[in-house]
Write a protein that holds these residues in place. Structure first.
Motif: not given
Length: 269
Positions: A112, A153-158, A178, A181, A183
Motif C-alpha cells: 500500500g 485506497a489506503l488513505w481512504e481506508d485509514v 495502515a 488494517r 496494508w
C-alpha cells in the motif's frame, strides 16, 4: 504523456513561500515526467508566500489554517489519481524518486505504500536509512519517515491524516493506521526524499512533546500495541534492538545522545 500521470503530489504550504517553488520544481523535474501537482495553502499570512503561490504554474487549493494533516487531506480530496505522495513545501524529491517508489507498488497490489532513504540538506547533512519494516518496530520508532508513495485506497481506508496530531507524528499515526488494517509497506534502497533541516522544523519540535504525542499514538492504536508480544516474535529486530525499543523508546522521552547512538547502531547513515 508523463509516466507519472497516475500520481498526485500534494504540497502543503504555510508561510513557506521562500521554498515552495523549489519543492514544485523538484516534482516537475522527475524522471519520466511530472506527476499531477496540487499545492494546498494552509491559510498562509506571509505576503511573500502569497505572492510566491500566485506565481506557481500548478493548481493551488486555499483553506483557513487547519494544520498539516488537514492540508494533506484537502490535497488528496482535490484529485482522484490512484497514487499520491505528500511533500512539504520546504522539502524536495530527488529526480528518480517517483520511479523508485512506484516499482514495489506496481509489482505487488498488496503493497500500500513505499518509502526510501532520507537525505538531509540545509543546516545539517547526512543520510538516514531505516531497518526493514515490520509492525513491531513501528510500535516504538517511526522507521518509515515522513514521505512515502501511497495508494489512494489506503488513505481512504485509514480515514486520512488525523488532524488531532497537529504538532507532529501525524505521519507515524497514518502508517500505523495502515499497518493496523493489514496494508503492507515496502522499502527501496535509494534516496527518495530530500529533507531540509532548518531552524525549528516540525519533526524536531515534536521531540520536545514526545511523551504527549507518543501517548496519543498508544491510546489510538491500543489494540495494535496490545499485540506487541506476538508482533515481537514475528519481528526481524534482534534481541538487543528489541530491548532498546522496550526500555528506552517506550512511553518515556529519549535523551538525544541515546537516540543518536541507537540510530548509528541500527540505521544506515
Amino acid at each position: 504523456m508523463s509516466e507519472h500521470a497516475d500520481v498526485t503530489a500534494v504540497v502543503p504550504c504555510f508561510n513557506y513561500g521562500r521554498w515552495v517553488g523549489e519543492a514544485v520544481d523538484s516534482l516537475l523535474a522527475q524522471e519520466g515526467g511530472a506527476p499531477q501537482i496540487v499545492v494546498v495553502d494552509d491559510g498562509s499570512t506571509d505576503v511573500d508566500t502569497l505572492r510566491a503561490l500566485e506565481r506557481l504554474s500548478v493548481p493551488v487549493v486555499r483553506q483557513a489554517n487547519a494544520g498539516l494533516s488537514a492540508a494533506r487531506n484537502a490535497g488528496y480530496a482535490s484529485t482522484d489519481t490512484p497514487l499520491v505522495i505528500a511533500l512539504d513545501a520546504d522539502d524536495r524529491l530527488p529526480p528518480g524518486a517517483l520511479r523508485a517508489l512506484k516499482a514495489p507498488l506496481a509489482a505487488d497490489p498488496a503493497v500500500g505504500f513505499s518509502y526510501g532513504i532520507t537525505r538531509f540538506f540545509g543546516d545539517w547533512h547526512g543520510d538516514m536509512g531505516f531497518p526493514g519494516l515490520d509492525v513491531y518496530r513501528m510500535l516504538y520508532r517511526h522507521v518509515v519517515g515522513p514521505v512515502g508513495l501511497t495508494r489512494r485506497a489506503l488513505w481512504e481506508d485509514v480515514g486520512g491524516y488525523d488532524p488531532a496530531f497537529r504538532t507532529g507524528y501525524e505521519d507515524w499515526d497514518f502508517w500505523l493506521g495502515a499497518l493496523e488494517r493489514g496494508w503492507r509497506g515496502a522499502k527501496v534502497d535509494e534516496v527518495t526524499f530530500l529533507y531540509r533541516r532548518h531552524g525549528e522544523s516540525m519533526v524536531f519540535g515534536a521531540r520536545r512533546q514526545y511523551r504527549r504525542l507518543y501517548g496519543m499514538l498508544r491510546s489510538k492504536h491500543a489494540a495494535l500495541y496490545a499485540r506487541r508480544a506476538e508482533l515481537a516474535r514475528a519481528s526481524e529486530a534482534g534481541f538487543a534492538e528489541r530491548q532498546i525499543y522496550r526500555y528506552f523508546w517506550g512511553p518515556r522521552p529519549v535523551p538525544a545522545w541515546m537516540e543518536q547512538a541507537a540510530y548509528r547502531l541500527f540505521f544506515r547513515r
